[in-house]
Design a protein around this motif. Sequence first.
Motif, PDB file in Angstrom:
ATOM      1  N   PHE A 358       1.143  -7.498  -3.162  1.00  0.00           N
ATOM      2  CA  PHE A 358      -0.066  -7.698  -2.369  1.00  0.00           C
ATOM      3  C   PHE A 358      -0.831  -8.928  -2.833  1.00  0.00           C
ATOM      4  CE2 PHE A 358       0.874  -3.180  -1.987  1.00  0.00           C
ATOM      5  CZ  PHE A 358       0.836  -3.030  -0.602  1.00  0.00           C
ATOM      6  N   GLY A 359      -1.526  -9.560  -1.880  1.00  0.00           N
ATOM      7  CA  GLY A 359      -2.284 -10.770  -2.143  1.00  0.00           C
ATOM      8  C   GLY A 359      -3.766 -10.496  -2.352  1.00  0.00           C
ATOM      9  N   PRO A 360      -4.562 -11.553  -2.564  1.00  0.00           N
ATOM     10  CA  PRO A 360      -5.962 -11.422  -2.964  1.00  0.00           C
ATOM     11  C   PRO A 360      -6.864 -10.694  -1.984  1.00  0.00           C
ATOM     12  CG  PRO A 360      -5.165 -13.652  -3.349  1.00  0.00           C
ATOM     13  CD  PRO A 360      -4.100 -12.955  -2.568  1.00  0.00           C
ATOM     14  N   ASP A 361      -6.493 -10.658  -0.688  1.00  0.00           N
ATOM     15  CA  ASP A 361      -7.344  -9.969   0.282  1.00  0.00           C
ATOM     16  C   ASP A 361      -7.074  -8.472   0.349  1.00  0.00           C
ATOM     17  OD1 ASP A 361      -8.717 -12.229   1.022  1.00  0.00           O
ATOM     18  OD2 ASP A 361      -7.357 -12.729   2.656  1.00  0.00           O
ATOM     19  N   ASN A 362      -6.147  -8.002  -0.460  1.00  0.00           N
ATOM     20  CA  ASN A 362      -5.796  -6.590  -0.383  1.00  0.00           C
ATOM     21  C   ASN A 362      -6.973  -5.694  -0.781  1.00  0.00           C
ATOM     22  OD1 ASN A 362      -3.411  -4.857   0.143  1.00  0.00           O
ATOM     23  ND2 ASN A 362      -3.887  -4.073  -1.890  1.00  0.00           N
ATOM     24  N   MET A 363      -7.291  -4.752   0.116  1.00  0.00           N
ATOM     25  CA  MET A 363      -8.388  -3.806  -0.110  1.00  0.00           C
ATOM     26  C   MET A 363      -9.684  -4.523  -0.507  1.00  0.00           C
ATOM     27  SD  MET A 363      -6.644  -0.440  -1.718  1.00  0.00           S
ATOM     28  CE  MET A 363      -5.284   0.355  -0.850  1.00  0.00           C
ATOM     29  N   ARG A 364      -9.946  -5.634   0.139  1.00  0.00           N
ATOM     30  CA  ARG A 364     -11.124  -6.413  -0.220  1.00  0.00           C
ATOM     31  C   ARG A 364     -12.409  -5.633   0.038  1.00  0.00           C
ATOM     32  NH1 ARG A 364      -9.854 -10.773   4.520  1.00  0.00           N
ATOM     33  NH2 ARG A 364     -10.475  -9.527   6.326  1.00  0.00           N
ATOM     34  N   GLU A 365     -12.372  -4.715   0.986  1.00  0.00           N
ATOM     35  CA  GLU A 365     -13.566  -3.909   1.276  1.00  0.00           C
ATOM     36  C   GLU A 365     -13.931  -3.024   0.081  1.00  0.00           C
ATOM     37  OE1 GLU A 365     -11.252  -4.780   5.025  1.00  0.00           O
ATOM     38  OE2 GLU A 365     -10.775  -3.906   3.073  1.00  0.00           O
ATOM     39  N   VAL A 401      -4.821  -4.645   9.072  1.00  0.00           N
ATOM     40  CA  VAL A 401      -6.134  -3.999   8.983  1.00  0.00           C
ATOM     41  C   VAL A 401      -6.079  -2.625   9.640  1.00  0.00           C
ATOM     42  CG1 VAL A 401      -8.584  -4.164   9.533  1.00  0.00           C
ATOM     43  CG2 VAL A 401      -7.280  -6.243   9.010  1.00  0.00           C
ATOM     44  N   LYS A 402      -6.352  -1.597   8.853  1.00  0.00           N
ATOM     45  CA  LYS A 402      -6.429  -0.244   9.387  1.00  0.00           C
ATOM     46  C   LYS A 402      -7.885   0.096   9.670  1.00  0.00           C
ATOM     47  CE  LYS A 402      -4.140   3.252   7.830  1.00  0.00           C
ATOM     48  NZ  LYS A 402      -3.364   3.638   9.032  1.00  0.00           N
ATOM     49  N   GLU A 403      -8.120   0.800  10.739  1.00  0.00           N
ATOM     50  CA  GLU A 403      -9.474   1.211  11.097  1.00  0.00           C
ATOM     51  C   GLU A 403      -9.633   2.715  10.946  1.00  0.00           C
ATOM     52  OE1 GLU A 403     -10.469  -0.160  14.990  1.00  0.00           O
ATOM     53  OE2 GLU A 403     -11.031  -2.161  14.269  1.00  0.00           O
ATOM     54  N   PHE A 404     -10.767   3.107  10.395  1.00  0.00           N
ATOM     55  CA  PHE A 404     -11.081   4.519  10.196  1.00  0.00           C
ATOM     56  C   PHE A 404     -12.456   4.799  10.786  1.00  0.00           C
ATOM     57  CE2 PHE A 404      -8.194   3.195   6.876  1.00  0.00           C
ATOM     58  CZ  PHE A 404      -7.282   4.244   6.783  1.00  0.00           C
ATOM     59  N   VAL A 419      -2.878   5.121  -3.515  1.00  0.00           N
ATOM     60  CA  VAL A 419      -2.913   3.670  -3.733  1.00  0.00           C
ATOM     61  C   VAL A 419      -4.032   3.240  -4.668  1.00  0.00           C
ATOM     62  CG1 VAL A 419      -1.849   3.168  -1.510  1.00  0.00           C
ATOM     63  CG2 VAL A 419      -4.330   3.290  -1.667  1.00  0.00           C
ATOM     64  N   ASN A 420      -4.978   4.103  -4.960  1.00  0.00           N
ATOM     65  CA  ASN A 420      -6.071   3.719  -5.852  1.00  0.00           C
ATOM     66  C   ASN A 420      -5.860   4.351  -7.212  1.00  0.00           C
ATOM     67  OD1 ASN A 420      -8.448   2.814  -6.954  1.00  0.00           O
ATOM     68  ND2 ASN A 420      -9.659   4.484  -6.115  1.00  0.00           N
ATOM     69  N   ALA A 421      -5.392   3.535  -8.149  1.00  0.00           N
ATOM     70  CA  ALA A 421      -5.146   4.047  -9.499  1.00  0.00           C
ATOM     71  C   ALA A 421      -5.909   3.238 -10.538  1.00  0.00           C
ATOM     72  CB  ALA A 421      -3.645   4.027  -9.801  1.00  0.00           C
ATOM     73  N   ARG A 444     -13.074  -0.434   7.973  1.00  0.00           N
ATOM     74  CA  ARG A 444     -11.769  -1.076   7.955  1.00  0.00           C
ATOM     75  C   ARG A 444     -11.245  -1.214   6.522  1.00  0.00           C
ATOM     76  NH1 ARG A 444     -13.259  -5.780  12.447  1.00  0.00           N
ATOM     77  NH2 ARG A 444     -13.259  -4.355  14.245  1.00  0.00           N
ATOM     78  N   LEU A 445      -9.931  -1.194   6.405  1.00  0.00           N
ATOM     79  CA  LEU A 445      -9.271  -1.369   5.120  1.00  0.00           C
ATOM     80  C   LEU A 445      -8.149  -2.375   5.313  1.00  0.00           C
ATOM     81  CD1 LEU A 445      -9.087  -0.438   2.147  1.00  0.00           C
ATOM     82  CD2 LEU A 445      -7.391   1.265   2.889  1.00  0.00           C
ATOM     83  N   THR A 446      -8.211  -3.460   4.545  1.00  0.00           N
ATOM     84  CA  THR A 446      -7.264  -4.562   4.699  1.00  0.00           C
ATOM     85  C   THR A 446      -6.118  -4.442   3.695  1.00  0.00           C
ATOM     86  OG1 THR A 446      -9.007  -6.055   5.448  1.00  0.00           O
ATOM     87  CG2 THR A 446      -6.984  -7.068   4.636  1.00  0.00           C
TER      88      THR A 446
END
Length: 460
Positions: A358-365, A401-404, A419-421, A444-446
């Motif tokens: 994954f790159g720098p914009d991953n999960m930027r939110e 980008v996933k939307e919730f 995914v969050n560890a 949104r989650l990128t």
Amino acid sequence: MKQEFTVKQGNTKLILIFAGWGMDSNPFREIRLDGYDIAVVWDYRDMQLDTSPFAVYSDIYLFAWSFGVYTAARTLAATELSPTVKIAVNGSLNPIDDNEGIPTAIFQGTLDNLSERNLDKFYRRMCKNSADFAEFDSHRPRRDLTELKDELSAIAAMAAEKGSPIVTDWNRAVISGNDLIFPVENLRRSWNIIPRTREIPAGSHLPDWQSVIEQEIIDKSLVAQRFSRSATTYDAHADVQRHIAEKLWSLWSNITTRQPLSILEAGYGTGMLTRLYTSQWHPYRISLWDLAPIDIELPEAGDIVAGDAEELIRIMPEGYYEAIASASALQWFDSPERWLRNAARTLTPGGIIAISTFGPDNMREIAEVTKLPLRYYTASELSAMTPDGCRLMAIEEEHIVKEFDSPRDVLTHMKLTGVNAMRHSMTSAKELIAGYPITDGKARLTYHPIYLIIKKEENE
């Protein structure tokens, strides 16, 4: 320089701290991390460091602080010390500089007017508040004032040697927003050379060392724990990861000119990528590695190994596999570059490394709210990690980008996919939900996947 082990328990991993000016090992004695020895370096009146005690460690995690950043950069350039990770904390590669370090006039004023009273003021300015100073003072360095003045003079002389070689390829930098020793704007300018610079808004020049170290060193046992908990729900909710596996397989299979007879997959998870290549190819040997292995349906050639891929790859013989693959796992490695070098060594000539990360914009939110460390490399940085004797055949990146409906749904998604560890987040779930960015009524989650296909050159 002086050095001391504050923790020495026969571990194979070492946390090596280059302290700032005016320090000794006392302020660092309470730091602990399971599985790690800890050593502190200080006193920069000379640049002689005996690195032989560090040679026994398989991994060295370097944390350099304040003027220790510059002295560490010089030490690395002059010795064979090769840390797995290099992290700069509230310091600069240009330590006495009006634009990137402590302004020259302020430094000179400190040197000219050094006294016990002014030293006490300096230590207080390092700390966030009176409580932090009281804690620091209880472990105060025990050094002579004349010695400290000589050290400042030596640092000034070193910094004036503009042509001296220093190591500039640091992995990450940490900046405290309330640093009263190094101007924050100067530190920002100093570290614009790397994208993985993060700021601690309320931090002071003296960081919370236990917190910083816990945040910056990946806890692989926690990674394994989170993925183990999500194993039964992963496939149903990891649609992005499925897309990534399919994309990686497409790139890999299109470039491969002959079916590999032996394949290593690092971080196979629930087998999303595994099922794709085993449905088309029939190698005589498949090795699946994972921190938290689960049973999946495998051909007779398959073998599952529980363990850390970074440690396992080191002991593999040369030319053992014809292909090495990893989908969505490289970001959990301490040193992706070193892993790729070891993977290339383990490949047969003409073999393929197929990687997604994954790159720098991953999960930027999430990062906007938590301010947790940024570990992601850019596509150009990953490209530059192509091992010697290999050729980069393909590199691509995407933004998905996933939307919730709500931030709470985002957290549920992350829990169900593991995914969050990240450990030691100072942000509670309640604070994350309250601070999560909302766009057009959606949370949104990128995801920012990057794909690399690397080929080892054929023997002539």
